[in-house]
Design a protein around this motif. Structure first.
Motif, PDB file in Angstrom:
ATOM      1  N   ALA A  12       7.330  25.431  -1.541  1.00  0.00           N
ATOM      2  CA  ALA A  12       6.592  24.177  -1.644  1.00  0.00           C
ATOM      3  C   ALA A  12       5.190  24.345  -1.086  1.00  0.00           C
ATOM      4  CB  ALA A  12       7.327  23.070  -0.907  1.00  0.00           C
ATOM      5  N   GLY A  13       4.277  23.527  -1.591  1.00  0.00           N
ATOM      6  CA  GLY A  13       2.908  23.614  -1.115  1.00  0.00           C
ATOM      7  C   GLY A  13       2.088  22.437  -1.597  1.00  0.00           C
ATOM      8  N   PRO A  14       0.771  22.518  -1.464  1.00  0.00           N
ATOM      9  CA  PRO A  14      -0.094  21.434  -1.934  1.00  0.00           C
ATOM     10  C   PRO A  14       0.164  21.127  -3.404  1.00  0.00           C
ATOM     11  CG  PRO A  14      -1.331  23.011  -0.612  1.00  0.00           C
ATOM     12  CD  PRO A  14       0.017  23.618  -0.827  1.00  0.00           C
ATOM     13  N   GLY A  15       0.193  19.856  -3.730  1.00  0.00           N
ATOM     14  CA  GLY A  15       0.495  19.437  -5.097  1.00  0.00           C
ATOM     15  C   GLY A  15       1.955  19.117  -5.322  1.00  0.00           C
ATOM     16  N   ASP A  16       2.807  19.463  -4.342  1.00  0.00           N
ATOM     17  CA  ASP A  16       4.237  19.165  -4.425  1.00  0.00           C
ATOM     18  C   ASP A  16       4.574  17.964  -3.556  1.00  0.00           C
ATOM     19  OD1 ASP A  16       4.679  21.373  -6.072  1.00  0.00           O
ATOM     20  OD2 ASP A  16       5.055  22.701  -4.375  1.00  0.00           O
ATOM     21  N   LEU A  17       5.670  17.303  -3.904  1.00  0.00           N
ATOM     22  CA  LEU A  17       6.154  16.149  -3.140  1.00  0.00           C
ATOM     23  C   LEU A  17       7.606  16.380  -2.760  1.00  0.00           C
ATOM     24  CD1 LEU A  17       5.830  13.142  -2.148  1.00  0.00           C
ATOM     25  CD2 LEU A  17       6.709  12.469  -4.393  1.00  0.00           C
ATOM     26  N   VAL A  18       7.928  16.129  -1.507  1.00  0.00           N
ATOM     27  CA  VAL A  18       9.313  16.177  -1.030  1.00  0.00           C
ATOM     28  C   VAL A  18       9.778  14.753  -0.784  1.00  0.00           C
ATOM     29  CG1 VAL A  18      10.851  16.891   0.831  1.00  0.00           C
ATOM     30  CG2 VAL A  18       9.083  18.458   0.013  1.00  0.00           C
TER      31      VAL A  18
ATOM     32  N   GLY B 215       0.812  -1.209   0.000  1.00  0.00           N
ATOM     33  CA  GLY B 215       0.000   0.000   0.000  1.00  0.00           C
ATOM     34  C   GLY B 215       0.845   1.258   0.000  1.00  0.00           C
ATOM     35  N   VAL B 216       1.883   1.274   0.838  1.00  0.00           N
ATOM     36  CA  VAL B 216       2.773   2.441   0.899  1.00  0.00           C
ATOM     37  C   VAL B 216       3.505   2.623  -0.424  1.00  0.00           C
ATOM     38  CG1 VAL B 216       4.787   3.433   2.048  1.00  0.00           C
ATOM     39  CG2 VAL B 216       3.050   2.254   3.393  1.00  0.00           C
ATOM     40  N   CYS B 217       3.952   1.517  -1.007  1.00  0.00           N
ATOM     41  CA  CYS B 217       4.648   1.592  -2.298  1.00  0.00           C
ATOM     42  C   CYS B 217       3.742   2.177  -3.377  1.00  0.00           C
ATOM     43  CB  CYS B 217       5.133   0.206  -2.722  1.00  0.00           C
ATOM     44  SG  CYS B 217       6.460  -0.463  -1.703  1.00  0.00           S
ATOM     45  N   SER B 218       2.490   1.720  -3.423  1.00  0.00           N
ATOM     46  CA  SER B 218       1.558   2.214  -4.437  1.00  0.00           C
ATOM     47  C   SER B 218       1.278   3.694  -4.247  1.00  0.00           C
ATOM     48  CB  SER B 218       0.244   1.424  -4.358  1.00  0.00           C
ATOM     49  OG  SER B 218       0.454   0.063  -4.670  1.00  0.00           O
ATOM     50  N   ARG B 219       1.074   4.116  -3.002  1.00  0.00           N
ATOM     51  CA  ARG B 219       0.816   5.540  -2.746  1.00  0.00           C
ATOM     52  C   ARG B 219       2.031   6.387  -3.101  1.00  0.00           C
ATOM     53  NH1 ARG B 219      -1.375   3.444   1.998  1.00  0.00           N
ATOM     54  NH2 ARG B 219       0.311   4.308   3.281  1.00  0.00           N
ATOM     55  N   SER B 220       3.201   5.863  -2.850  1.00  0.00           N
ATOM     56  CA  SER B 220       4.425   6.600  -3.149  1.00  0.00           C
ATOM     57  C   SER B 220       4.588   6.820  -4.644  1.00  0.00           C
ATOM     58  CB  SER B 220       5.645   5.855  -2.592  1.00  0.00           C
ATOM     59  OG  SER B 220       5.556   5.703  -1.186  1.00  0.00           O
ATOM     60  N   ILE B 221       4.390   5.775  -5.430  1.00  0.00           N
ATOM     61  CA  ILE B 221       4.537   5.903  -6.884  1.00  0.00           C
ATOM     62  C   ILE B 221       3.435   6.787  -7.454  1.00  0.00           C
ATOM     63  CG2 ILE B 221       4.640   4.659  -9.058  1.00  0.00           C
ATOM     64  CD1 ILE B 221       7.058   4.283  -7.145  1.00  0.00           C
ATOM     65  N   ASP B 222       2.210   6.655  -6.932  1.00  0.00           N
ATOM     66  CA  ASP B 222       1.122   7.532  -7.382  1.00  0.00           C
ATOM     67  C   ASP B 222       1.452   8.996  -7.109  1.00  0.00           C
ATOM     68  OD1 ASP B 222      -0.363   5.405  -8.280  1.00  0.00           O
ATOM     69  OD2 ASP B 222      -1.652   5.299  -6.503  1.00  0.00           O
ATOM     70  N   ALA B 223       2.013   9.261  -5.941  1.00  0.00           N
ATOM     71  CA  ALA B 223       2.375  10.639  -5.592  1.00  0.00           C
ATOM     72  C   ALA B 223       3.437  11.180  -6.541  1.00  0.00           C
ATOM     73  CB  ALA B 223       2.870  10.702  -4.142  1.00  0.00           C
ATOM     74  N   LEU B 224       4.404  10.339  -6.897  1.00  0.00           N
ATOM     75  CA  LEU B 224       5.441  10.755  -7.845  1.00  0.00           C
ATOM     76  C   LEU B 224       4.842  11.077  -9.215  1.00  0.00           C
ATOM     77  CD1 LEU B 224       8.178   8.197  -6.842  1.00  0.00           C
ATOM     78  CD2 LEU B 224       8.569  10.648  -7.016  1.00  0.00           C
TER      79      LEU B 224
END
Length: 290
Positions: A188-194, A127-136
């Motif tokens: 940075a703000g909403p819509g960005d990923l760190v 689940g974490v992996c899927s959310r991470s790739i989706d966020a990217l």
């Protein structure tokens, strides 16, 4: 010469947090502790007061300003900080004292890294992996943060992700020093990923930049070694890669492998990844040695 207290320790972080509000006398006590932690760890409160040019009452108030219940707690914190700082030195000394050839050392080191990689695989959460790739894939901008050995992992991620993503990929911590990195994080703000990368001994700078971006609404993906990492409590998603090394402060091999896996997963999810790689290969055709 007594070792200087590292800025990555909890005690140093506490001092840094309250230092601007301290009185001159309290700052003298703080400066002495930071510059002479080994001496302080073995001193009585009277000794610290004398050596820092203050009084026992001042030292007591300084200790309480740091959030400790008493001088004994301060000394315990110093002992923990010194143990953290000296662990790699002790490990190296023990390894050098142990019997074995240079070849055996190489083999052992590689086996340790293999174990780190196996543990990284076993701790992956789908689940974490899927959310991470989706966020990217969905982020408009991706900021990368890392220092020390983690700097090179972040740099590797920057190069790989920039090839396969439409998002603007920015290695915030590598352009223009700390001041420039802070400006990046403030944008940075909403819509960005760190993507924050940190292994023991953890970088306070990386943690502070990550917290700044998080406070401004950015999503945070952490690559770190364990749930006890300070990044784990800040991140929205965390991927773990153990960084144990018997002789060195850390080992980035499993973290590099995790970064490589992330880039691979992103490339697979991009329908135009093959075309992007084809264009790059054609443009670099004459730079390759056959």
């Amino acid at each position: 010469m007594s070792p200087v207290l590292k800025p990555t320790t909890d005690l140093a972080n506490r001092i840094a947090l309250v230092y601007p509000s301290l009185s001159d006398a309290h700052r003298r006590a703080a400066d002495f502790v930071l510059q002479n932690p080994l001496d302080t760890a073995t001193m009585t409160i009277d000794g610290l007061a004398e050596r820092s040019g203050t009084s026992t009452a001042t030292v007591t108030r300084f200790v309480r300003a740091l959030g400790y219940g008493g001088y004994g707690e301060l000394r315990s914190a110093l002992s923990s900080a010194l143990k953290l700082a000296m662990a790699p030195v002790d490990g190296l000394a023990d390894a050098r004292a142990a019997a074995g050839s240079t070849f055996a050392t190489l083999v052992t080191a590689l086996k340790d890294q293999s174990a780190n990689l196996e543990e990284a695989i076993s701790t992956l959460d789908e689940g974490v992996c899927s959310r991470s790739i989706d966020a990217l894939l969905q982020s408009r901008r991706i900021f990368l943060v890392g220092s020390g050995a983690s700097h090179y992992v972040a740099s590797y991620l920057e190069e790989g992700l920039a090839l396969y993503l439409d998002a603007n990929v920015i290695f915030a911590a590598s352009r223009g020093g700390a001041e420039r990195a802070i400006r990046y994080m403030m944008s940075a703000g909403p819509g960005d990923l760190v993507i924050a990368v940190s292994m023991p001994r953890y970088s306070r700078g990386t943690l502070d930049l990550t917290r700044l971006a998080k406070s401004r609404g950015a999503l945070v993906l952490a690559l770190t070694d364990a749930p006890t990492s300070p990044l784990a409590s800040v991140a929205d998603m965390t991927l773990f890669a153990p960084a144990r090394n018997r002789m060195l402060p850390n080992s980035p091999s499993a973290t590099f492998a995790l970064a490589d896996a992330i880039i691979t997963a992103v490339a697979r999810e991009r329908p135009d990844a093959v075309e992007a790689l084809k264009e790059l290969s054609e443009s670099l055709l004459w730079t390759f040695h056959q």
